[in-house]
Design an enzyme around this catalytic site. Structure first.
Site, PDB file in Angstrom:
ATOM      1  N   ARG A   1     -44.649   3.337 -12.616  1.00 50.40           N
ATOM      2  CA  ARG A   1     -45.514   2.913 -13.713  1.00 50.40           C
ATOM      3  C   ARG A   1     -44.753   3.040 -15.022  1.00 50.40           C
ATOM      4  O   ARG A   1     -43.910   3.933 -15.177  1.00 50.40           O
ATOM      5  CB  ARG A   1     -46.761   3.812 -13.795  1.00 50.40           C
ATOM      6  CG  ARG A   1     -47.810   3.499 -12.754  1.00 50.40           C
ATOM      7  CD  ARG A   1     -48.514   2.167 -13.020  1.00 50.40           C
ATOM      8  NE  ARG A   1     -49.569   1.911 -12.064  1.00 50.40           N
ATOM      9  CZ  ARG A   1     -49.415   1.230 -10.924  1.00 50.40           C
ATOM     10  NH1 ARG A   1     -48.236   0.736 -10.606  1.00 50.40           N
ATOM     11  NH2 ARG A   1     -50.441   1.027 -10.120  1.00 50.40           N
TER      12      ARG A   1
ATOM     13  N   HIS B   1     -43.610  -6.410 -13.194  1.00 44.76           N
ATOM     14  CA  HIS B   1     -44.523  -5.561 -12.406  1.00 44.76           C
ATOM     15  C   HIS B   1     -44.959  -6.284 -11.122  1.00 44.76           C
ATOM     16  O   HIS B   1     -46.156  -6.376 -10.828  1.00 44.76           O
ATOM     17  CB  HIS B   1     -45.748  -5.141 -13.233  1.00 44.76           C
ATOM     18  CG  HIS B   1     -46.534  -4.027 -12.590  1.00 44.76           C
ATOM     19  ND1 HIS B   1     -47.265  -3.105 -13.297  1.00 44.76           N
ATOM     20  CD2 HIS B   1     -46.709  -3.692 -11.274  1.00 44.76           C
ATOM     21  CE1 HIS B   1     -47.857  -2.262 -12.462  1.00 44.76           C
ATOM     22  NE2 HIS B   1     -47.534  -2.610 -11.219  1.00 44.76           N
TER      23      HIS B   1
HETATM   24  P1  NDP Z   1     -48.093   8.134  -2.509  1.00 42.94           P
HETATM   25  O1  NDP Z   1     -49.301   8.813  -3.022  1.00 42.94           O
HETATM   26  O2  NDP Z   1     -47.976   7.861  -1.044  1.00 42.94           O
HETATM   27  O3  NDP Z   1     -46.777   8.935  -2.942  1.00 42.94           O
HETATM   28  C1  NDP Z   1     -46.632   9.542  -4.175  1.00 42.94           C
HETATM   29  C2  NDP Z   1     -45.439  10.474  -4.113  1.00 42.94           C
HETATM   30  O4  NDP Z   1     -45.221  11.039  -5.416  1.00 42.94           O
HETATM   31  C3  NDP Z   1     -45.666  11.651  -3.160  1.00 42.94           C
HETATM   32  O5  NDP Z   1     -44.475  11.959  -2.483  1.00 42.94           O
HETATM   33  C4  NDP Z   1     -46.034  12.790  -4.111  1.00 42.94           C
HETATM   34  O6  NDP Z   1     -45.726  14.090  -3.628  1.00 42.94           O
HETATM   35  C5  NDP Z   1     -45.161  12.456  -5.293  1.00 42.94           C
HETATM   36  N1  NDP Z   1     -45.661  13.105  -6.511  1.00 42.94           N
HETATM   37  C6  NDP Z   1     -46.842  12.917  -7.138  1.00 42.94           C
HETATM   38  N2  NDP Z   1     -46.944  13.733  -8.200  1.00 42.94           N
HETATM   39  C7  NDP Z   1     -45.814  14.441  -8.231  1.00 42.94           C
HETATM   40  C8  NDP Z   1     -45.322  15.467  -9.088  1.00 42.94           C
HETATM   41  N3  NDP Z   1     -46.033  15.910 -10.135  1.00 42.94           N
HETATM   42  N4  NDP Z   1     -44.107  15.995  -8.829  1.00 42.94           N
HETATM   43  C9  NDP Z   1     -43.385  15.560  -7.768  1.00 42.94           C
HETATM   44  N5  NDP Z   1     -43.788  14.599  -6.915  1.00 42.94           N
HETATM   45  C10 NDP Z   1     -44.987  14.048  -7.147  1.00 42.94           C
HETATM   46  O7  NDP Z   1     -47.967   6.765  -3.319  1.00 42.94           O
HETATM   47  P2  NDP Z   1     -47.199   5.434  -2.904  1.00 42.94           P
HETATM   48  O8  NDP Z   1     -45.874   5.778  -2.401  1.00 42.94           O
HETATM   49  O9  NDP Z   1     -48.080   4.585  -2.078  1.00 42.94           O
HETATM   50  O10 NDP Z   1     -47.101   4.710  -4.342  1.00 42.94           O
HETATM   51  C11 NDP Z   1     -46.421   5.346  -5.406  1.00 42.94           C
HETATM   52  C12 NDP Z   1     -46.662   4.608  -6.710  1.00 42.94           C
HETATM   53  O11 NDP Z   1     -45.944   3.373  -6.726  1.00 42.94           O
HETATM   54  C13 NDP Z   1     -48.090   4.177  -7.002  1.00 42.94           C
HETATM   55  O12 NDP Z   1     -48.867   5.265  -7.478  1.00 42.94           O
HETATM   56  C14 NDP Z   1     -47.901   3.108  -8.043  1.00 42.94           C
HETATM   57  O13 NDP Z   1     -47.899   3.686  -9.325  1.00 42.94           O
HETATM   58  C15 NDP Z   1     -46.512   2.554  -7.742  1.00 42.94           C
HETATM   59  N6  NDP Z   1     -46.579   1.172  -7.240  1.00 42.94           N
HETATM   60  C16 NDP Z   1     -45.953   0.188  -7.962  1.00 42.94           C
HETATM   61  C17 NDP Z   1     -45.940  -1.102  -7.521  1.00 42.94           C
HETATM   62  C18 NDP Z   1     -45.208  -2.159  -8.237  1.00 42.94           C
HETATM   63  O14 NDP Z   1     -45.349  -3.355  -7.907  1.00 42.94           O
HETATM   64  N7  NDP Z   1     -44.366  -1.810  -9.212  1.00 42.94           N
HETATM   65  C19 NDP Z   1     -46.626  -1.495  -6.280  1.00 42.94           C
HETATM   66  C20 NDP Z   1     -47.242  -0.386  -5.590  1.00 42.94           C
HETATM   67  C21 NDP Z   1     -47.218   0.895  -6.073  1.00 42.94           C
HETATM   68  P3  NDP Z   1     -46.449  14.659  -2.299  1.00 42.94           P
HETATM   69  O15 NDP Z   1     -45.850  13.846  -1.150  1.00 42.94           O
HETATM   70  O16 NDP Z   1     -46.043  16.062  -2.261  1.00 42.94           O
HETATM   71  O17 NDP Z   1     -47.905  14.404  -2.465  1.00 42.94           O
HETATM   72  C1  OXD Z   2     -49.946  -1.063  -7.223  1.00 36.34           C
HETATM   73  C2  OXD Z   2     -49.263  -2.023  -8.113  1.00 36.34           C
HETATM   74  O1  OXD Z   2     -50.248   0.064  -7.642  1.00 36.34           O
HETATM   75  O2  OXD Z   2     -49.202  -3.225  -7.768  1.00 36.34           O
HETATM   76  O3  OXD Z   2     -50.183  -1.428  -6.055  1.00 36.34           O
HETATM   77  O4  OXD Z   2     -48.773  -1.630  -9.161  1.00 36.34           O
END
Ligand code: NDP
Ligand code: OXD
Length: 314
Positions: A229, A277
């Site tokens: 993000r 994005h």
């Molecule tokens: P998940 O919830 O599966 O994974 C999030 C990861 O981030 C987990 O490993 C989590 O740790 C870690 N995390 C969260 N907070 C912290 C912290 N404070 N310190 C360290 N690690 C942290 O999400 P996804 O993988 O499905 O998606 C991740 C993000 O990708 C979404 O939230 C979105 O913002 C972004 N996204 C962007 C897209 C784009 O087109 N650019 C498309 C889709 C998603 P833990 O495993 O320990 O919980």
């Molecule tokens: C998502 C994105 O969060 O598209 O899936 O950013």
């Protein structure tokens, strides 16, 4: 039969509406702002809903984010006490893996250099270093981070991941929590961010963090890829780091302000790849069936999957 309300900003809502109606199995599907009687709405399927929306829907049973992230809805102060579900789907995961592999390779194989050489009609056939000499570090080892890590391991990169809780992934060095962040950064040449935006992660991609990346890698300086993000990154710090050589390059799919304003220096920066994005933008053709399958589960009394933790914000 239940009623679904679609609330979609920034994407084409009609494509979602058509798909929900085609696959909805007789459920009524309404498109905001044509809510009708708010007391009839059972499920809200949303992308960037207006603040205060949920408080107007008294009989809501669940909220579905139409993307993997939930930052676009979680800050609504009037969120009702119903499950909030996010998208986990192989279609989205594979496309994020494609984006990450592509951009890691672009930096690893110094594509900006070859673009410049092509422009100047220069033929310089230096030997490129193998992936096994490059250390990729992934911030966020959830669904998307893990899949990308596994693909990068297959190509031969030295991959590490950082997350809140400890992970164990074959071929990947793992780091957990704030106390291990510095060690993770110090071994990273290409930093890939796939974190959710939460109060704990906002602004994490700062100059101070970039200074902690490895300085002894084969690329000459570290590179940044952010597909999480825009709120995770401090854009003035990225520019400063690119301009003083702290970073050698960046791939940015997300921005503090989206769409990226025409005046942004990123558009024309020689060291930056900009994408709008859409690293893994939600595709209604692929994802509506996923949401409807969840609604069906709920109606059959089965637990919903991929419910977020409200306290953590993801
Ligand atoms: P998940 O919830 O599966 O994974 C999030 C990861 O981030 C987990 O490993 C989590 O740790 C870690 N995390 C969260 N907070 C912290 C912290 N404070 N310190 C360290 N690690 C942290 O999400 P996804 O993988 O499905 O998606 C991740 C993000 O990708 C979404 O939230 C979105 O913002 C972004 N996204 C962007 C897209 C784009 O087109 N650019 C498309 C889709 C998603 P833990 O495993 O320990 O919980
Ligand atoms: C998502 C994105 O969060 O598209 O899936 O950013």
């Amino acid at each position: 039969m239940s009623t679904i309300l679609l609330v979609i900003a920034g994407w084409d809502p009609e494509a979602w509406l058509a798909r929900f109606r085609a696959l909805g199995g007789g459920r009524e599907v309404r498109l905001w702002p044509d809510v009708g009687d708010p007391a009839n709405i059972d499920y809200a399927c949303v992308w960037k809903p207006p603040a205060g929306l949920f408080a107007t829907l008294p009989c809501l049973r669940a909220i579905f984010s139409l993307g993997a992230g939930v930052d676009h809805l979680i800050e609504d102060v009037a969120l009702p006490a119903v499950p909030i579900v996010r998208i986990v789907d192989s279609n989205l995961t594979r496309r994020m893996t494609e984006y990450v592999v592509l951009h890691v390779l672009l930096h690893h194989r110094r594509m900006k250099l070859y673009e410049a050489q092509q422009h100047a009609r220069q033929w310089r056939d230096d030997i490129e270093r193998p992936a096994s000499e490059v250390r990729v570090g992934i911030l966020g080892m959830g669904v998307l981070g893990r899949a990308a890590a596994e693909a990068l391991v297959q190509i031969g990169f030295r991959v590490a991941g950082w997350s809140r809780s400890r992970k164990s992934i074959p071929g990947v060095e793992t780091f957990a929590g704030k106390t291990e962040l510095r060690r993770f950064l110090a071994r990273t040449d290409i930093l890939v961010c796939m974190l959710p935006l939460t109060p704990a992660t906002r602004g994490l991609l700062s100059y101070d963090l970039f200074r902690g990346l490895a300085r002894d890698g084969v690329l000459g300086a570290p590179a940044l890829i952010n597909a999480g993000r825009g709120g995770l990154q401090v854009e003035v710090d990225i520019l400063r780091a690119l301009d003083d050589g702290t970073l050698i390059g960046a791939s940015l799919d997300v921005f503090e302000t989206e769409p990226l304003p025409p005046a942004s220096p990123f558009w024309t920066h020689a060291k930056v790849y900009v994408t709008p994005h859409n690293a893994a933008q939600s595709d209604p053709q692929a994802l509506v069936a996923n949401v409807l399958a969840q609604i069906e589960r709920h109606e059959r009394g089965l637990p919903l999957e991929h419910i977020i933790d409200r306290k953590l914000g993801y």
